[in-house]
Design a protein around this motif. Structure first.
Motif, PDB file in Angstrom:
ATOM      1  N   LEU A 229      17.794 -25.277  21.234  1.00 22.49           N
ATOM      2  CA  LEU A 229      17.916 -25.362  22.686  1.00 22.49           C
ATOM      3  C   LEU A 229      16.781 -26.183  23.287  1.00 22.49           C
ATOM      4  O   LEU A 229      16.997 -26.977  24.220  1.00 22.49           O
ATOM      5  N   ALA A 230      15.569 -26.001  22.755  1.00 23.85           N
ATOM      6  CA  ALA A 230      14.435 -26.778  23.267  1.00 23.85           C
ATOM      7  C   ALA A 230      14.645 -28.269  23.037  1.00 23.85           C
ATOM      8  O   ALA A 230      14.357 -29.100  23.908  1.00 23.85           O
ATOM      9  N   VAL A 357      17.268 -32.416  12.525  1.00 26.47           N
ATOM     10  CA  VAL A 357      17.512 -31.267  13.407  1.00 26.47           C
ATOM     11  C   VAL A 357      18.927 -31.286  13.987  1.00 26.47           C
ATOM     12  O   VAL A 357      19.219 -30.550  14.920  1.00 26.47           O
ATOM     13  N   ARG A 358      19.815 -32.101  13.425  1.00 24.88           N
ATOM     14  CA  ARG A 358      21.165 -32.204  13.989  1.00 24.88           C
ATOM     15  C   ARG A 358      21.911 -30.876  13.922  1.00 24.88           C
ATOM     16  O   ARG A 358      22.701 -30.564  14.811  1.00 24.88           O
ATOM     17  N   GLY A 359      21.705 -30.121  12.875  1.00 28.11           N
ATOM     18  CA  GLY A 359      22.394 -28.841  12.758  1.00 28.11           C
ATOM     19  C   GLY A 359      21.999 -27.891  13.862  1.00 28.11           C
ATOM     20  O   GLY A 359      22.861 -27.278  14.516  1.00 28.11           O
ATOM     21  N   ARG A 360      20.700 -27.754  14.104  1.00 32.04           N
ATOM     22  CA  ARG A 360      20.250 -26.834  15.141  1.00 32.04           C
ATOM     23  C   ARG A 360      20.632 -27.312  16.538  1.00 32.04           C
ATOM     24  O   ARG A 360      21.024 -26.515  17.390  1.00 32.04           O
ATOM     25  N   VAL A 361      20.549 -28.610  16.764  1.00 32.94           N
ATOM     26  CA  VAL A 361      20.943 -29.138  18.070  1.00 32.94           C
ATOM     27  C   VAL A 361      22.457 -28.993  18.262  1.00 32.94           C
ATOM     28  O   VAL A 361      22.927 -28.637  19.342  1.00 32.94           O
ATOM     29  N   GLY A 366      26.944 -26.197  20.978  1.00 32.41           N
ATOM     30  CA  GLY A 366      28.118 -25.341  20.995  1.00 32.41           C
ATOM     31  C   GLY A 366      27.865 -24.024  21.701  1.00 32.41           C
ATOM     32  O   GLY A 366      28.691 -23.557  22.486  1.00 32.41           O
ATOM     33  N   ALA A 367      26.706 -23.419  21.438  1.00 30.09           N
ATOM     34  CA  ALA A 367      26.378 -22.142  22.073  1.00 30.09           C
ATOM     35  C   ALA A 367      26.247 -22.296  23.582  1.00 30.09           C
ATOM     36  O   ALA A 367      26.664 -21.418  24.350  1.00 30.09           O
ATOM     37  N   THR A 368      25.674 -23.418  24.027  1.00 34.55           N
ATOM     38  CA  THR A 368      25.510 -23.651  25.463  1.00 34.55           C
ATOM     39  C   THR A 368      26.856 -23.742  26.163  1.00 34.55           C
ATOM     40  O   THR A 368      27.091 -23.104  27.199  1.00 34.55           O
ATOM     41  N   LEU A 369      27.772 -24.531  25.600  1.00 31.13           N
ATOM     42  CA  LEU A 369      29.075 -24.688  26.234  1.00 31.13           C
ATOM     43  C   LEU A 369      29.891 -23.401  26.183  1.00 31.13           C
ATOM     44  O   LEU A 369      30.551 -23.026  27.157  1.00 31.13           O
ATOM     45  N   GLN A 370      29.849 -22.705  25.049  1.00 31.13           N
ATOM     46  CA  GLN A 370      30.614 -21.467  24.947  1.00 31.13           C
ATOM     47  C   GLN A 370      30.056 -20.387  25.870  1.00 31.13           C
ATOM     48  O   GLN A 370      30.810 -19.585  26.419  1.00 31.13           O
ATOM     49  N   SER A 371      28.750 -20.369  26.048  1.00 28.99           N
ATOM     50  CA  SER A 371      28.156 -19.420  26.996  1.00 28.99           C
ATOM     51  C   SER A 371      28.621 -19.722  28.414  1.00 28.99           C
ATOM     52  O   SER A 371      28.904 -18.798  29.197  1.00 28.99           O
ATOM     53  N   SER A 372      28.718 -21.002  28.744  1.00 32.12           N
ATOM     54  CA  SER A 372      29.196 -21.382  30.082  1.00 32.12           C
ATOM     55  C   SER A 372      30.637 -20.932  30.282  1.00 32.12           C
ATOM     56  O   SER A 372      31.001 -20.445  31.359  1.00 32.12           O
TER      57      SER A 372
END
Length: 436
Positions: A229-230, A357-361, A366-372
């Protein structure tokens, strides 16, 4: 003598193979979703069970973003994708045979949701490896989006037909078959990745090799979802772009909950509801083909924000003027803008992300959009059914306003000289830049 395929031919072949595997696996995802929902409804007769299944498919991408990102960064994305497809095949096959009770149905959705989140993160990591140039990534992501959305159309139709003629067991067995068919694409992708990497020089110093290995290990093991996320939100332009997208997605995703109630008062009722969804889906398939000419040359962040404005305007028109021809026209353009937003934003994140860091980003994305989406669903649940129309108008207005403000801020930044805002991503690395 057999000539080796040129990079251009390999690129076209890789694109075709990846797209075919993506379409097949997306069809499988949709077959599983519909078949399990139908089985849950038949077994329990409760809407709460189907709702729990839907949430179970959504939550793993949000809650497991950290572990998923670390797995994809720590191991080869192609190998992780292969294992994931194999596990999806096994879970679907097991569900066809034994997933009858409520607990098993929800558990199956949890497993498939988690595996689907891993697969999507792998795809986000693999595309830049196969297609390093940003312009090529945009075109590939566009075609991938169309194929994925075509799967969203074909999958439910196939699930309905299979369930009608052979029950949900047949549909789930067919779902397992789709993952098995997609699986052979993985070793071919691995071969192309190996060829693209080229031979490793044997003249490099041993100390350099050890240092590089230590750096790579540190990069691949430090942090989880918080790190992703950072990195995802680093830089003022990325924050502006993502904030606009998050607000728009939260405001408009809840409209999916309100539409069934809204269309009860529209001529055609349920038939109009189905037509609205179908036309939006057609727009999702056609939208990426609009990424041509001037639109393709725009910065991808700007394109994504402009698309959010069109999505909000489309929903605003649907709620403000419930005339069926006008609604369908708005939904066609809204679906096209929805697909353009997805393609542009995904390319923006891919092209602005260091390989380690592509996996973590990708997991954080995905987590950001699904949370929205989850926030939008929750907010829609607070709207009385009689106010569905005004909820749609409000969601569309918020989306349109957010897109307009985001575009204005982005344009102001582009016209004002700004200092370099690159920020450290991991020890020893710096971002490639905050602009597409």
């Amino acid at each position: 003598m057999t000539l080796a395929p040129t990079p251009a031919r390999r690129g076209r072949a890789a694109t075709l193979l990846v797209l075919t595997a993506l379409l097949i696996s997306t069809v499988g995802d949709e077959i599983a979703l519909v078949a399990l929902a139908l089985r849950g409804a038949d077994q329990s007769g409760l809407t709460s069970v189907v709702s729990a299944q839907m949430l179970a498919g959504l939550l793993p991408g949000i809650l497991l973003g950290g572990p998923i990102g670390r797995i994809v960064d720590r191991h080869r994305a192609d190998a992780v994708l292969g294992v994931t497809l194999a596990l999806e095949c096994l879970v679907a096959a097991a569900a066809a045979a034994v997933a009858d009770g409520v607990v098993l149905l929800v558990a199956t959705m949890l497993l498939l949701g988690a595996l689907g989140a891993v697969a999507q993160t792998c795809v986000m990591a693999l595309v830049p490896q196969l297609f390093p140039e940003s312009g090529v990534q945009l075109r590939v992501n566009g075609v991938m989006e169309s194929m994925r959305n075509a799967g969203y159309v074909v999958g439910p139709l196939a699930a309905g037909l299979l369930s009608a003629h052979g029950g949900t067991g047949l549909a789930l067995a067919a779902d397992a078959g789709t993952f098995a068919v997609a699986l052979p694409a993985v070793p071919v992708i691995s071969l192309w990745l190996a060829r693209a990497a080229g031979p490793v020089s044997e003249t490099a110093g041993a100390d350099d090799d050890v240092a590089a290995e230590n750096t790579a290990t540190t990069a691949k093991t430090e942090g989880g979802l918080r790190t992703g996320l950072a990195l995802l939100w680093a830089g003022a332009q990325r924050r502006t772009t993502l904030t606009t997208i998050v607000v728009t997605v939260a405001a408009t995703s809840g409209i999916n909950v309100l539409l069934p109630f809204f269309t009860e008062d529209v001529p055609g009722g349920r038939a109009t509801y189905g037509l609205v969804l179908a036309v939006w889906s057609v727009g999702l398939v056609l939208g990426p083909f609009a990424l041509r000419g001037r639109l393709a040359r725009r910065p991808t962040a700007t394109t994504a924000v402009l698309a959010t404005t069109v999505i909000g305007l489309a929903y605003l028109v649907v709620g403000a003027r419930p005339l069926v021809p006008l609604m369908l026209t708005a939904c066609l353009f809204g679906g096209m803008a929805n697909a353009v937003q997805n393609v542009a934003l995904r390319t923006y994140v891919m092209s602005d992300c260091p390989p380690d860091v592509r996996g973590r980003v990708g997991a954080a994305y995905g987590a950001t959009l699904q949370s929205s989406v989850a926030v939008g669903f929750a907010l829609a649940g607070l709207v009385p059914a009689d106010w569905a129309r005004w909820g749609i108008v409000a969601g569309g207005a918020v989306g349109f306003a957010a897109g307009t403000v985001g575009w204005s801020r982005g344009r102001a930044r582009s016209l004002t000289p700004m200092p370099d805002e690159d920020v450290p991503l991991i020890p020893g690395q710096v971002a490639a830049g905050g602009r597409s």
